[in-house]
Scaffold this motif. Structure first.
Motif, short mmCIF file in Angstrom:
data_model
loop_
_atom_site.label_atom_id
_atom_site.label_comp_id
_atom_site.label_asym_id
_atom_site.label_seq_id
_atom_site.Cartn_x
_atom_site.Cartn_y
_atom_site.Cartn_z
N ASN A 379 0.81 -1.23 0.00
CA ASN A 379 0.00 0.00 0.00
C ASN A 379 0.84 1.27 0.00
OD1 ASN A 379 -2.58 -1.35 0.07
ND2 ASN A 379 -2.20 -1.76 2.23
N ASP A 380 2.16 1.15 0.16
CA ASP A 380 3.00 2.34 0.07
C ASP A 380 3.08 2.81 -1.38
OD1 ASP A 380 3.44 2.19 2.73
OD2 ASP A 380 5.53 1.49 2.59
N TRP A 381 3.26 4.11 -1.48
CA TRP A 381 3.41 4.72 -2.80
C TRP A 381 4.89 4.97 -3.04
CZ3 TRP A 381 5.34 9.41 -4.56
CH2 TRP A 381 5.02 9.77 -5.88
N LEU A 382 5.38 4.54 -4.21
CA LEU A 382 6.82 4.63 -4.49
C LEU A 382 7.06 5.38 -5.80
CD1 LEU A 382 7.86 0.90 -3.86
CD2 LEU A 382 7.58 2.73 -2.18
N ARG A 383 8.16 6.10 -5.79
CA ARG A 383 8.70 6.67 -7.03
C ARG A 383 10.09 6.07 -7.21
NH1 ARG A 383 7.24 11.30 -9.71
NH2 ARG A 383 6.05 12.02 -7.89
N PRO A 405 10.77 9.70 -13.03
CA PRO A 405 10.77 8.31 -12.56
C PRO A 405 9.36 7.73 -12.53
CG PRO A 405 12.17 9.68 -11.16
CD PRO A 405 11.44 10.61 -12.07
N SER A 406 9.29 6.43 -12.56
CA SER A 406 8.00 5.74 -12.52
C SER A 406 7.45 5.73 -11.10
CB SER A 406 8.17 4.30 -13.02
OG SER A 406 8.55 4.29 -14.37
N VAL A 407 6.12 5.55 -11.01
CA VAL A 407 5.47 5.51 -9.70
C VAL A 407 4.56 4.29 -9.65
CG1 VAL A 407 5.55 8.00 -9.38
CG2 VAL A 407 3.56 6.96 -10.48
N THR A 408 4.34 3.77 -8.45
CA THR A 408 3.42 2.66 -8.26
C THR A 408 3.00 2.60 -6.80
OG1 THR A 408 3.04 0.32 -8.66
CG2 THR A 408 5.16 0.92 -7.73
N SER A 413 -1.20 -4.01 -8.05
CA SER A 413 -1.07 -4.72 -9.33
C SER A 413 -0.85 -3.75 -10.49
CB SER A 413 -2.31 -5.58 -9.60
OG SER A 413 -2.47 -6.55 -8.59
N GLU A 414 -0.10 -2.73 -10.22
CA GLU A 414 0.20 -1.75 -11.27
C GLU A 414 1.47 -2.10 -12.04
OE1 GLU A 414 -1.78 1.99 -8.82
OE2 GLU A 414 0.39 1.83 -9.01
N VAL A 415 2.28 -3.01 -11.52
CA VAL A 415 3.48 -3.48 -12.21
C VAL A 415 3.46 -5.00 -12.18
CG1 VAL A 415 4.86 -1.43 -11.67
CG2 VAL A 415 4.81 -3.35 -10.07
N ILE A 416 4.37 -5.63 -12.94
CA ILE A 416 4.41 -7.09 -12.96
C ILE A 416 4.76 -7.60 -11.56
CG2 ILE A 416 4.97 -7.25 -15.41
CD1 ILE A 416 7.89 -7.66 -14.64
N PRO A 417 4.30 -8.79 -11.19
CA PRO A 417 4.53 -9.31 -9.83
C PRO A 417 6.00 -9.35 -9.43
CG PRO A 417 2.91 -10.66 -10.97
CD PRO A 417 3.45 -9.71 -11.98
N TRP A 440 6.69 -14.68 -13.48
CA TRP A 440 6.50 -13.51 -12.63
C TRP A 440 6.59 -12.21 -13.44
CZ3 TRP A 440 4.67 -14.60 -7.99
CH2 TRP A 440 4.97 -15.83 -7.41
N ALA A 441 6.60 -12.38 -14.78
CA ALA A 441 6.72 -11.20 -15.65
C ALA A 441 5.60 -11.22 -16.70
CB ALA A 441 8.10 -11.16 -16.30
N HIS A 442 5.99 -11.44 -17.96
CA HIS A 442 5.00 -11.37 -19.04
C HIS A 442 4.67 -12.73 -19.63
CE1 HIS A 442 5.03 -7.00 -18.98
NE2 HIS A 442 6.37 -7.03 -18.95
N GLY A 443 5.13 -13.81 -19.02
CA GLY A 443 4.72 -15.15 -19.41
C GLY A 443 5.19 -15.57 -20.79
#
Length: 557
Positions: A379-383, A405-408, A413-417, A440-443
Motif C-alpha cells: 500500500n506504500d506509494w513509491l517513485r 521516474p516511474s510511480v506505483t 497490481s500496477e506493475v508485474i509481480p 512472474w513477468a509477461h509469461g
C-alpha cells in the motif's frame, strides 16, 4: 620391244621409289600443355591408333573402328619392335605419328593377308593412359583448412563430392552433376581399393586429387560405359563430412560470462540463438535470420538428441560450438530440401536465458543507506528509477526514457509481480538488481518489446516513498480521533460543514500529522469522495447527524 619397255618402266619405277627408313621415325605433331609422365620401358599403355601403309595410305587397322582402345605393355615383346620404340616418351593426350620400317615391323614375311611383306607401316597414335605394376596411389593436396580437428580413418563414415575423370580428361562420373555427395563407410570394401587409400587422412574441407592405377581401380573389366578396362582414374575430391557411429556430441565452450551462479538442467525452459552449418561451413538454418530465439525445454526430447545433451550445464550468456553426429541428429534420412542424409551438424549457440517453473524472483541489494527502517510495504506509494533488459544485456526499456521516474502503489497490481517483489522492503536511496522469471513477468506471450518466455533483469533505485494506508481505506487517523468529531470539523461553528470546510479540516489533519491520505491519488479526489460519503442527503453540506466513523469501508469518517 613392248616387253623390253615394260621391264624398263618397272625397273625405273623401282629405282625412283622412296627407300624405307632405317629406324623408327616419330612425328610428335600434337603435345599436351602438361606432361607429368612419359612412357618408359615395361609401362602399360592404352591408346587409340589408325594404322596405314606408307606406300598408299591405305588403312589396315584402327582401334577407332573397333571401338576399343588398344592395351599393351611396352618393351616386353608384346608389340612390334617399331612400336615399342615409337611409344617411348609419349605423354597422355599426345598425338604422334610413328613410321615403322619393315625390319622393325613384320619384315619380309608380312602378317597374313593384312600386312604384305616389306611394308612400311604408319601408326597415328593418341595415348590415353600409362601405368606400371609398381605404381601406387598418387595423392596431391590442393587445399586444406588451417584447423583440422579430425581426419578420416578406417570404419569412419564419409560424405564427399568428387569429379572422376580418365587420364585423358574425359569425365566418367561426378557427384556434382547429381547435386548429392557420395556417402559411404571406409574400410568395408564399398569403394575401389585406391579410393579407400586416397580418402584416408582427409580433413573436412580438404581438397585432393587422387590418381588410382587400374589394378587398384576397376582393372580389366572396367566399370559401366564410362570406365574402360585397364583405366587409370583421377578423382578430384572435396571432403564434406567425417564421423564414426561411436561419436558423441562434441562441445567446445567459446565464452562463459563471469559470475555464473546457475547452469541449465533437465526441465528448464531455455531460449537461445543459433547458427546451424554443415562441417564445410555451409549454412542451413539460423535463428538470427528469423530474428527470433529458439525456445524449448531441456532434456524433454523436443529437439534432436545431440542438442538436447548439449543444452545441459550452460550459463546464461554462454556461447558454445556443438558438433552433432547424424545418429544424434537427423540420421540417414536427413530433412528434405534442408539437411542431407547422414550429415554432421555444427551449431554455434548463444544462450540468452533459461528458467524453471519453480523459480522465484531473485533480489540482490546493490546499495543500501546506512539508516534504513522497515522499508517499503504493501500500500506504500513509491517513485523509482529502473532499467529493464534481457539477460544478455539487451535494454528493453528504462525510466530514463521518460520525463520522470516511474510511480506505483505496492499491492495495487500496477506493475508485474516480479517488480512488486523487487520493490518490497526498499529504503529511499537503495539500489537493487532483480531477476524476474517469465511466470512472474509477461509469461509465454511476452508484451511489446518483451519476447515470450523471457527472463528479465531489472536495475531498481527507490527515489521516494510515501507510506500508504490499509486496503479499503483512503484516509486513516494516526492520532486519536477528535471528540466530538463534528465539532472539530465545523471550523466556523455554524452547525454545517460544506465541501470547502471539510477539505480544510482534512488537509489540516494531514499537515499536522494526525492523519494520512492514500498516496498516489490526487488529494482533492480523495477528499471529495470522503465528503460525498458523509453527505448522505446530498445537499452539499454535512451536519452532525450525518457524521459516522467507519472502519470497514474505504473511508473511515
Amino acid at each position: 620391244m613392248f616387253l623390253l619397255l615394260l621391264c624398263f618402266h618397272v625397273v625405273t619405277s623401282q629405282c625412283h621409289a622412296e627407300p624405307p627408313p632405317l629406324d623408327v621415325v616419330v612425328d610428335r605433331y600434337h603435345m599436351p600443355k602438361r606432361c607429368p609422365r612419359e612412357v618408359q620401358m615395361e609401362d602399360f599403355v592404352r591408346y587409340h591408333f589408325n594404322g596405314t601403309f606408307q606406300s598408299n595410305e591405305t588403312m589396315f587397322d584402327s582401334s577407332h573402328i573397333r571401338g576399343k582402345a588398344f592395351i599393351s605393355q611396352v618393351g616386353v615383346g608384346r608389340l612390334i619392335q617399331g612400336m615399342d620404340r615409337g611409344l617411348l616418351g609419349t605423354c597422355v593426350n599426345e598425338r604422334r605419328r610413328i613410321t615403322v620400317p619393315p625390319h622393325l615391323a613384320y619384315g619380309s614375311v608380312g602378317s597374313g593377308s593384312v600386312i604384305p611383306p616389306n611394308s612400311v607401316l604408319v601408326y597415328d597414335v593418341l595415348l590415353l593412359d600409362i601405368w606400371n605394376s609398381e605404381d601406387k596411389v598418387q595423392i596431391r593436396t590442393l587445399g586444406k583448412p588451417e584447423r583440422c580437428a579430425r581426419t578420416a580413418g578406417a570404419a569412419d563414415f564419409v560424405r564427399y563430392h568428387y569429379n572422376g575423370t580418365l587420364l585423358s580428361g574425359q569425365t566418367f562420373l561426378s557427384s556434382h552433376t547429381k547435386n548429392a555427395t557420395y556417402d559411404t563407410y571406409l574400410g568395408q570394401g564399398d569403394l575401389i581399393e585406391g579410393m579407400e587409400e586416397g580418402l584416408l587422412g582427409m580433413c573436412v574441407g580438404e581438397r585432393r586429387t587422387i590418381i588410382v592405377p587400374p589394378f587398384l581401380a576397376y582393372g580389366e573389366k572396367g566399370h559401366g560405359s564410362g570406365v574402360p578396362p585397364q583405366a587409370t582414374l583421377l578423382f578430384e575430391v572435396l571432403m564434406v563430412d567425417v564421423f564414426n557411429h561411436k561419436d558423441d556430441v562434441a562441445v567446445e565452450v567459446l565464452e562463459v560470462p563471469e559470475g555464473c551462479e546457475r547452469r541449465s538442467a533437465v526441465g528448464d525452459f531455455i531460449r537461445y540463438h543459433y547458427n546451424g552449418t554443415f562441417q564445410d561451413g555451409t549454412a542451413f538454418d539460423s535463428s538470427y535470420r528469423r530474428n527470433s530465439t529458439y525456445n524449448t525445454y531441456v532434456g524433454r526430447g523436443y529437439v534432436i538428441a545431440g542438442m538436447d545433451r548439449a543444452l545441459r550445464g550452460l550459463c546464461m550468456g554462454e556461447k558454445r560450438k556443438v558438433v552433432v553426429p547424424p545418429h544424434l541428429a537427423y540420421g540417414g534420412q536427413g530433412v528434405p530440401d534442408l539437411i542431407p542424409g547422414s550429415a554432421v551438424l555444427v551449431f554455434h549457440i548463444h544462450v540468452l536465458d533459461f528458467h524453471n517453473a519453480d523459480d522465484a524472483v531473485e533480489v540482490k541489494v546493490v546499495r543500501r543507506p546506512a539508516e534504513c527502517g522497515p522499508g517499503s510495504q504493501k500500500n506504500d506509494w513509491l517513485r523509482y528509477r529502473y532499467n529493464c533488459s534481457l539477460m544478455d544485456g539487451t535494454l528493453l526499456y528504462s525510466s530514463e526514457q521518460q520525463d520522470s521516474p516511474s510511480v506505483t502503489t505496492l499491492g495495487a497490481s500496477e506493475v508485474i509481480p516480479g517488480v512488486e517483489q523487487g520493490l518490497m522492503g526498499m529504503c529511499v536511496g537503495e539500489a537493487r538488481e532483480v531477476v524476474v522469471p517469465p511466470q512472474w513477468a509477461h509469461g509465454e506471450k511476452g508484451a511489446g518489446v518483451v519476447p515470450g518466455s523471457a527472463v528479465l533483469f531489472f536495475q531498481l533505485e527507490l527515489v521516494e516513498l510515501q507510506i500508504g494506508v490499509p486496503d479499503g481505506f483512503v484516509f486513516v487517523w494516526l492520532e486519536d480521533v477528535p471528540e466530538p468529531l463534528f465539532a472539530a470539523m465545523d471550523l466556523d461553528g455554524d452547525g454545517q460543514v460544506p465541501l470547502r470546510e471539510f477539505s480544510d479540516f482534512i488537509t489540516l489533519q494531514v499537515r499536522q500529522g494526525n492523519g494520512r491520505l492514500r498516496p498516489g491519488v490526487p488529494p482533492d479526489d480523495i477528499i471529495r469522495d470522503m465528503f460525498d460519503s458523509q453527505d448522505t442527503d446530498k445537499d452539499g453540506k454535512i451536519v452532525a447527524q450525518e457524521v459516522t466513523l467507519q472502519t470497514d469501508k474505504k473511508d473511515e469518517l
